[in-house]
Write a protein that holds these residues in place. Structure first.
Motif, PDB file in Angstrom:
ATOM      1  N   ILE A   1      -0.375  10.796  -2.243  1.00 50.49           N
ATOM      2  CA  ILE A   1      -0.139  10.805  -0.803  1.00 50.49           C
ATOM      3  C   ILE A   1       0.176   9.402  -0.296  1.00 50.49           C
ATOM      4  O   ILE A   1      -0.551   8.452  -0.582  1.00 50.49           O
ATOM      5  N   THR A   2       1.259   9.292   0.461  1.00 50.63           N
ATOM      6  CA  THR A   2       1.579   8.060   1.159  1.00 50.63           C
ATOM      7  C   THR A   2       1.282   8.264   2.635  1.00 50.63           C
ATOM      8  O   THR A   2       0.861   9.346   3.054  1.00 50.63           O
ATOM      9  N   ILE A   3       1.507   7.246   3.437  1.00 50.48           N
ATOM     10  CA  ILE A   3       1.120   7.314   4.842  1.00 50.48           C
ATOM     11  C   ILE A   3       1.884   8.400   5.597  1.00 50.48           C
ATOM     12  O   ILE A   3       1.415   8.931   6.617  1.00 50.48           O
ATOM     13  N   ASN A   4       3.072   8.763   5.111  1.00 46.47           N
ATOM     14  CA  ASN A   4       3.870   9.779   5.794  1.00 46.47           C
ATOM     15  C   ASN A   4       3.888  11.124   5.074  1.00 46.47           C
ATOM     16  O   ASN A   4       4.664  12.007   5.419  1.00 46.47           O
ATOM     17  N   SER A   5       3.026  11.279   4.068  1.00 48.96           N
ATOM     18  CA  SER A   5       3.049  12.502   3.267  1.00 48.96           C
ATOM     19  C   SER A   5       2.448  13.694   3.995  1.00 48.96           C
ATOM     20  O   SER A   5       1.628  13.551   4.908  1.00 48.96           O
ATOM     21  N   LYS A   6       2.858  14.872   3.543  1.00 47.28           N
ATOM     22  CA  LYS A   6       2.240  16.124   3.971  1.00 47.28           C
ATOM     23  C   LYS A   6       1.676  16.830   2.743  1.00 47.28           C
ATOM     24  O   LYS A   6       2.199  16.701   1.647  1.00 47.28           O
ATOM     25  N   ILE A   7       0.604  17.574   2.953  1.00 46.80           N
ATOM     26  CA  ILE A   7       0.062  18.440   1.915  1.00 46.80           C
ATOM     27  C   ILE A   7       0.153  19.868   2.418  1.00 46.80           C
ATOM     28  O   ILE A   7      -0.281  20.169   3.533  1.00 46.80           O
TER      29      ILE A   7
ATOM     30  N   LEU B   1      -4.535  23.744  -2.156  1.00 46.68           N
ATOM     31  CA  LEU B   1      -3.560  22.697  -1.824  1.00 46.68           C
ATOM     32  C   LEU B   1      -2.380  22.682  -2.792  1.00 46.68           C
ATOM     33  O   LEU B   1      -2.505  23.082  -3.949  1.00 46.68           O
ATOM     34  N   ALA B   2      -1.246  22.177  -2.319  1.00 46.64           N
ATOM     35  CA  ALA B   2      -0.043  22.108  -3.161  1.00 46.64           C
ATOM     36  C   ALA B   2       0.938  21.099  -2.588  1.00 46.64           C
ATOM     37  O   ALA B   2       0.861  20.722  -1.413  1.00 46.64           O
ATOM     38  N   HIS B   3       1.853  20.656  -3.458  1.00 44.46           N
ATOM     39  CA  HIS B   3       3.006  19.906  -2.954  1.00 44.46           C
ATOM     40  C   HIS B   3       3.817  20.863  -2.076  1.00 44.46           C
ATOM     41  O   HIS B   3       4.043  22.007  -2.479  1.00 44.46           O
ATOM     42  N   PRO B   4       4.258  20.442  -0.892  1.00 46.09           N
ATOM     43  CA  PRO B   4       4.974  21.349   0.004  1.00 46.09           C
ATOM     44  C   PRO B   4       6.173  22.037  -0.641  1.00 46.09           C
ATOM     45  O   PRO B   4       6.346  23.255  -0.525  1.00 46.09           O
ATOM     46  N   GLU B   5       6.986  21.255  -1.383  1.00 44.71           N
ATOM     47  CA  GLU B   5       8.183  21.846  -1.980  1.00 44.71           C
ATOM     48  C   GLU B   5       7.838  22.875  -3.050  1.00 44.71           C
ATOM     49  O   GLU B   5       8.561  23.877  -3.229  1.00 44.71           O
ATOM     50  N   HIS B   6       6.729  22.660  -3.750  1.00 44.62           N
ATOM     51  CA  HIS B   6       6.336  23.599  -4.802  1.00 44.62           C
ATOM     52  C   HIS B   6       5.827  24.912  -4.207  1.00 44.62           C
ATOM     53  O   HIS B   6       6.195  25.998  -4.669  1.00 44.62           O
ATOM     54  N   LEU B   7       4.971  24.831  -3.183  1.00 42.51           N
ATOM     55  CA  LEU B   7       4.438  26.055  -2.578  1.00 42.51           C
ATOM     56  C   LEU B   7       5.539  26.835  -1.866  1.00 42.51           C
ATOM     57  O   LEU B   7       5.570  28.076  -1.922  1.00 42.51           O
ATOM     58  N   GLN B   8       6.458  26.128  -1.227  1.00 42.25           N
ATOM     59  CA  GLN B   8       7.553  26.813  -0.539  1.00 42.25           C
ATOM     60  C   GLN B   8       8.434  27.582  -1.522  1.00 42.25           C
ATOM     61  O   GLN B   8       8.803  28.741  -1.276  1.00 42.25           O
ATOM     62  N   LYS B   9       8.755  26.959  -2.657  1.00 39.61           N
ATOM     63  CA  LYS B   9       9.577  27.642  -3.667  1.00 39.61           C
ATOM     64  C   LYS B   9       8.838  28.837  -4.256  1.00 39.61           C
ATOM     65  O   LYS B   9       9.424  29.892  -4.502  1.00 39.61           O
ATOM     66  N   TRP B  10       7.527  28.652  -4.492  1.00 34.48           N
ATOM     67  CA  TRP B  10       6.730  29.747  -5.056  1.00 34.48           C
ATOM     68  C   TRP B  10       6.729  30.951  -4.117  1.00 34.48           C
ATOM     69  O   TRP B  10       6.936  32.094  -4.523  1.00 34.48           O
ATOM     70  N   VAL B  11       6.474  30.687  -2.827  1.00 35.58           N
ATOM     71  CA  VAL B  11       6.362  31.765  -1.843  1.00 35.58           C
ATOM     72  C   VAL B  11       7.692  32.493  -1.668  1.00 35.58           C
ATOM     73  O   VAL B  11       7.722  33.722  -1.495  1.00 35.58           O
TER      74      VAL B  11
ATOM     75  N   ILE C   1       2.792  29.012   5.747  1.00 37.82           N
ATOM     76  CA  ILE C   1       2.235  27.852   5.041  1.00 37.82           C
ATOM     77  C   ILE C   1       1.795  26.801   6.060  1.00 37.82           C
ATOM     78  O   ILE C   1       2.507  26.484   7.005  1.00 37.82           O
ATOM     79  N   LYS C   2       0.594  26.255   5.851  1.00 37.90           N
ATOM     80  CA  LYS C   2       0.071  25.220   6.723  1.00 37.90           C
ATOM     81  C   LYS C   2       0.238  23.838   6.072  1.00 37.90           C
ATOM     82  O   LYS C   2       0.398  23.741   4.857  1.00 37.90           O
ATOM     83  N   PHE C   3       0.183  22.805   6.907  1.00 32.72           N
ATOM     84  CA  PHE C   3       0.364  21.441   6.387  1.00 32.72           C
ATOM     85  C   PHE C   3      -0.712  20.503   6.931  1.00 32.72           C
ATOM     86  O   PHE C   3      -1.093  20.599   8.091  1.00 32.72           O
ATOM     87  N   LEU C   4      -1.161  19.614   6.060  1.00 33.04           N
ATOM     88  CA  LEU C   4      -2.056  18.534   6.451  1.00 33.04           C
ATOM     89  C   LEU C   4      -1.254  17.230   6.405  1.00 33.04           C
ATOM     90  O   LEU C   4      -0.552  16.982   5.429  1.00 33.04           O
ATOM     91  N   LYS C   5      -1.375  16.429   7.414  1.00 29.83           N
ATOM     92  CA  LYS C   5      -0.771  15.114   7.382  1.00 29.83           C
ATOM     93  C   LYS C   5      -1.831  14.089   7.007  1.00 29.83           C
ATOM     94  O   LYS C   5      -2.924  14.101   7.572  1.00 29.83           O
TER      95      LYS C   5
ATOM     96  N   ILE D   1       0.360  24.671  -8.043  1.00 30.07           N
ATOM     97  CA  ILE D   1       1.549  25.128  -8.766  1.00 30.07           C
ATOM     98  C   ILE D   1       1.763  24.309 -10.040  1.00 30.07           C
ATOM     99  O   ILE D   1       1.767  24.839 -11.141  1.00 30.07           O
ATOM    100  N   CYS D   2       1.903  22.990  -9.897  1.00 31.47           N
ATOM    101  CA  CYS D   2       2.245  22.146 -11.051  1.00 31.47           C
ATOM    102  C   CYS D   2       1.018  21.536 -11.722  1.00 31.47           C
ATOM    103  O   CYS D   2       1.131  20.962 -12.805  1.00 31.47           O
ATOM    104  N   LYS D   3      -0.165  21.631 -11.062  1.00 34.37           N
ATOM    105  CA  LYS D   3      -1.439  21.120 -11.582  1.00 34.37           C
ATOM    106  C   LYS D   3      -1.523  19.595 -11.602  1.00 34.37           C
ATOM    107  O   LYS D   3      -2.514  19.035 -12.079  1.00 34.37           O
ATOM    108  N   GLU D   4      -0.501  18.913 -11.106  1.00 33.79           N
ATOM    109  CA  GLU D   4      -0.535  17.452 -11.061  1.00 33.79           C
ATOM    110  C   GLU D   4      -1.231  16.979  -9.787  1.00 33.79           C
ATOM    111  O   GLU D   4      -1.304  17.705  -8.792  1.00 33.79           O
ATOM    112  N   ILE D   5      -1.749  15.733  -9.823  1.00 31.39           N
ATOM    113  CA  ILE D   5      -2.387  15.166  -8.639  1.00 31.39           C
ATOM    114  C   ILE D   5      -1.376  15.035  -7.507  1.00 31.39           C
ATOM    115  O   ILE D   5      -0.220  14.651  -7.731  1.00 31.39           O
ATOM    116  N   ILE D   6      -1.783  15.381  -6.296  1.00 33.28           N
ATOM    117  CA  ILE D   6      -0.920  15.241  -5.121  1.00 33.28           C
ATOM    118  C   ILE D   6      -1.051  13.799  -4.636  1.00 33.28           C
ATOM    119  O   ILE D   6      -2.072  13.410  -4.061  1.00 33.28           O
TER     120      ILE D   6
END
Length: 301
Positions: free
Chosen positions: A252-258, A267-277, A295-299, A245-250
């Motif tokens: 990731i911290t230890i608690n992040s989701k993709i 792949l996308a930032h969760p908030e960006h893909l959710q808003k798009w959909v 939408i699926k998520f990777l931890k 969505i935003c083309k920026e690098i995702i």
């Protein structure tokens, strides 16, 4: 706008990318053109509207472009390399996996026309955005090119690599310092000097800041901690994923989701893909129908 340009535009608007490509190919194959630059510009416009799942068109364009790399007309060779640059920017994995670097090296070194050599260097540099270590040695070697414009193109890409990958500064900075001191062309020496000053500042600031940032983010592929200044993991060599969505690098911290599309795995930032959909009801990469609940998520990547 020419008649051909209008026709291509209509095809693109209707999503008929293959038909648009065939129109350009037919025009170029006929050799009845007074303006190769416009024809190749239209071809580049088609490329900008391609997606990775349209492999048949991508490889058709690759095949046609490769044929023109051996053309006796240097303008066609240069324009073919300009198309490869667009392809390398949009679909870098094609060039990395198909070992284009070795064939491009011949044009960067041996082509008799400086504009062709410069165009080959630019394709090399575009691929180097993803694998700078694989193109660095060629750039180092070609700093002795006979043409000042070719040397300036190389210097610009070396500066870009160093900015995006500060760990390369200790290798690149001495090269630029040597050019600044020894190059016989004043414009080349001046450009090198400008970048020497900028990279020296980055090197100084990164030494002070990297210790506070390097433990913040994790590589999604190997889990190695890295500095936010980098775009490529120095441990596994892979480029960090970018949000569709935003083309920026995702980052990731230890608690992040993709977030990712279950159809094409983009792949996308969760908030960006959710808003798009919520608005579009589809995946922006493959255009398949997609609901927020799908939408699926990777931890941790």
């Amino acid at each position: 706008m020419t008649k051909l340009a209008k026709k291509i535009q209509k095809f693109i608007e209707k999503g008929k990318i293959f038909e648009a490509y065939k129109e350009i190919e037919k025009k170029l194959e006929s050799k009845k053109t007074d303006d190769y630059s416009e024809d190749f510009r239209l071809l580049a416009q088609i490329l900008e509207n391609l997606h990775e799942d349209q492999e048949n068109i991508i490889h058709d364009i690759l095949y046609y472009t490769e044929k023109n790399l051996t053309n006796s007309d240097w303008i066609l060779r240069r324009n073919a390399l300009e198309i490869l640059k667009v392809l390398a920017r949009k679909f870098p994995n094609i060039f990395i996996t198909r070992k284009y670097l070795s064939s491009l090296k011949n044009y960067a070194i041996k082509d008799p026309h400086w504009e062709v050599r410069s165009a080959a260097i630019e394709v090399y540099g575009t691929i180097g955005d993803h694998v700078p270590d694989k193109v660095f040695l060629l750039f180092k070697e070609r700093l002795n090119d006979d043409d000042a414009d070719v040397r300036m193109t190389i210097i610009k890409y070396l500066h870009k690599f160093a900015e995006r990958n500060p760990t390369m500064i200790p290798e690149i900075l001495p090269l630029l310092q040597k050019v600044q001191k020894d190059d016989p062309h004043w414009e080349v020496a001046k450009l090198a000097g400008t970048f020497v000053e900028l990279l020296s500042q980055i090197e100084h600031s990164s030494k002070n800041s990297v210790t506070t940032t390097q433990n913040t983010y994790l590589c999604p592929f190997c889990g190695k901690e890295y500095s936010k200044l980098l775009d490529i993991c120095l441990n596994c060599g892979k480029a960090y994923p970018r949000c569709i969505i935003c083309k920026e690098i995702i980052r990731i911290t230890i608690n992040s989701k993709i977030a990712y599309c279950p159809h094409c795995k983009a792949l996308a930032h969760p908030e960006h893909l959710q808003k798009w959909v919520l608005v579009n009801r589809n995946c922006p990469a493959c255009l398949n129908s997609l609901q927020e609940s799908e939408i699926k998520f990777l931890k941790k990547g």
